[in-house]
Design a protein around this motif. Structure first.
Motif, short mmCIF file in Angstrom:
data_model
loop_
_atom_site.label_atom_id
_atom_site.label_comp_id
_atom_site.label_asym_id
_atom_site.label_seq_id
_atom_site.Cartn_x
_atom_site.Cartn_y
_atom_site.Cartn_z
N VAL A 32 0.80 -1.17 -0.05
CA VAL A 32 0.13 -0.19 -0.23
C VAL A 32 1.10 1.47 0.16
O VAL A 32 0.41 2.20 -0.75
N CYS A 33 1.86 1.19 1.04
CA CYS A 33 3.00 2.00 0.31
C CYS A 33 3.94 2.58 -0.74
O CYS A 33 4.16 4.30 -0.65
N TYR A 35 2.74 1.23 -3.44
CA TYR A 35 1.88 2.31 -4.57
C TYR A 35 0.99 2.96 -4.43
O TYR A 35 1.26 4.72 -5.13
N LEU A 36 0.75 4.28 -3.19
CA LEU A 36 0.67 5.53 -2.79
C LEU A 36 2.46 6.31 -2.92
O LEU A 36 1.81 7.22 -2.75
N VAL A 38 3.91 6.76 0.26
CA VAL A 38 3.58 7.59 0.98
C VAL A 38 4.54 6.33 2.00
O VAL A 38 4.01 5.51 2.25
N TRP A 39 5.25 7.23 2.56
CA TRP A 39 6.06 5.65 3.58
C TRP A 39 6.36 6.57 4.96
O TRP A 39 6.61 7.64 5.15
#
Length: 221
Positions: A32-33, A35-36, A38-39
């Motif tokens: 998910v991180c 793909y977006l 954002v970590w």
């Protein structure tokens, strides 16, 4: 030789699936991180893990040492992978052993524990799926003020039933740890008692073990 080979296969398969489960659990948020794009901040993650780990790492070690002899290798791997040991898997396994008349540590007991944990896992999964599907239609009913007191007492009712099950098996052993925890919580401020409740689990286990050993040495239990 066959027994040794079977034990090796159980531990190899259990460790393999445990490792795969950890990979999958970590892979979902990582995907998910990624793909977006954002970590999370590494320092914040480490601080959060440290706060949770102080409580749950000792609990995990204690559960492995305590529940392993009860369930046996096969059921232990399955139970630790699927979770909900204290409030679901252990009561299910103990009830199955008691009903069938088998003891923990025997070959028959290990087979029965594995089957009971597996059935418990399947039933839990089915109930979770049903809960997810029925959550929206049942929301008005579940949020009714009439049911509010029931939902507020789910955890006390659950752990009260579990406590009765364990205490009824040998009430003499339970006197010392219950008295210890009661006196400690009565004497401590509410805020401090709630904060250190998780850390008191290994202390309570040590008190219980010491009390049980004392009673055993005196031929009381």
């Amino acid at each position: 030789m066959k027994r040794h080979s079977l034990s090796y296969d159980v531990h190899f398969t259990g460790r393999l699936w445990t490792a795969l489960s950890l990979v999958i659990i970590c892979a979902v948020p990582a995907a998910v991180c990624a793909y977006l794009g954002v970590w999370p901040d590494g320092k914040l993650v480490a601080a959060g893990i440290l706060k949770v780990g102080i409580i749950y790492i000792p609990i995990g070690i204690i559960e492995a040492v305590t529940f392993g002899p009860i369930l046996g290798p096969s059921a232990s791997y399955l139970a630790f992978i699927t979770g909900n040991l204290t409030n679901l898997k252990i009561p299910c396994a103990l009830n199955a052993l008691k009903t069938a008349g088998f003891e923990s540590g025997t070959a028959e007991g290990e087979i029965l524990s594995t089957l009971s944990v597996a059935v418990s896992t399947l039933v839990t999964t089915a109930m979770l799926c049903a809960g997810v599907l029925l959550l929206v239609p049942l929301t008005p009913f579940l949020s009714s003020p009439v049911l509010a007191p029931a939902f507020a007492n789910v955890i006390p009712a659950l752990f009260g039933a579990l406590g009765y099950m364990f205490i009824s098996q040998n009430w003499k052993i339970s006197v010392l740890p219950l008295a210890f925890v009661f006196i400690l919580y009565v004497s401590l401020p509410v805020g401090i008692a709630q904060t250190i409740s998780g850390a008191l689990i290994p202390v309570s286990v040590a008190v219980t073990a010491a009390g049980a050993r004392f009673l055993y040495k005196r031929n009381i239990v």
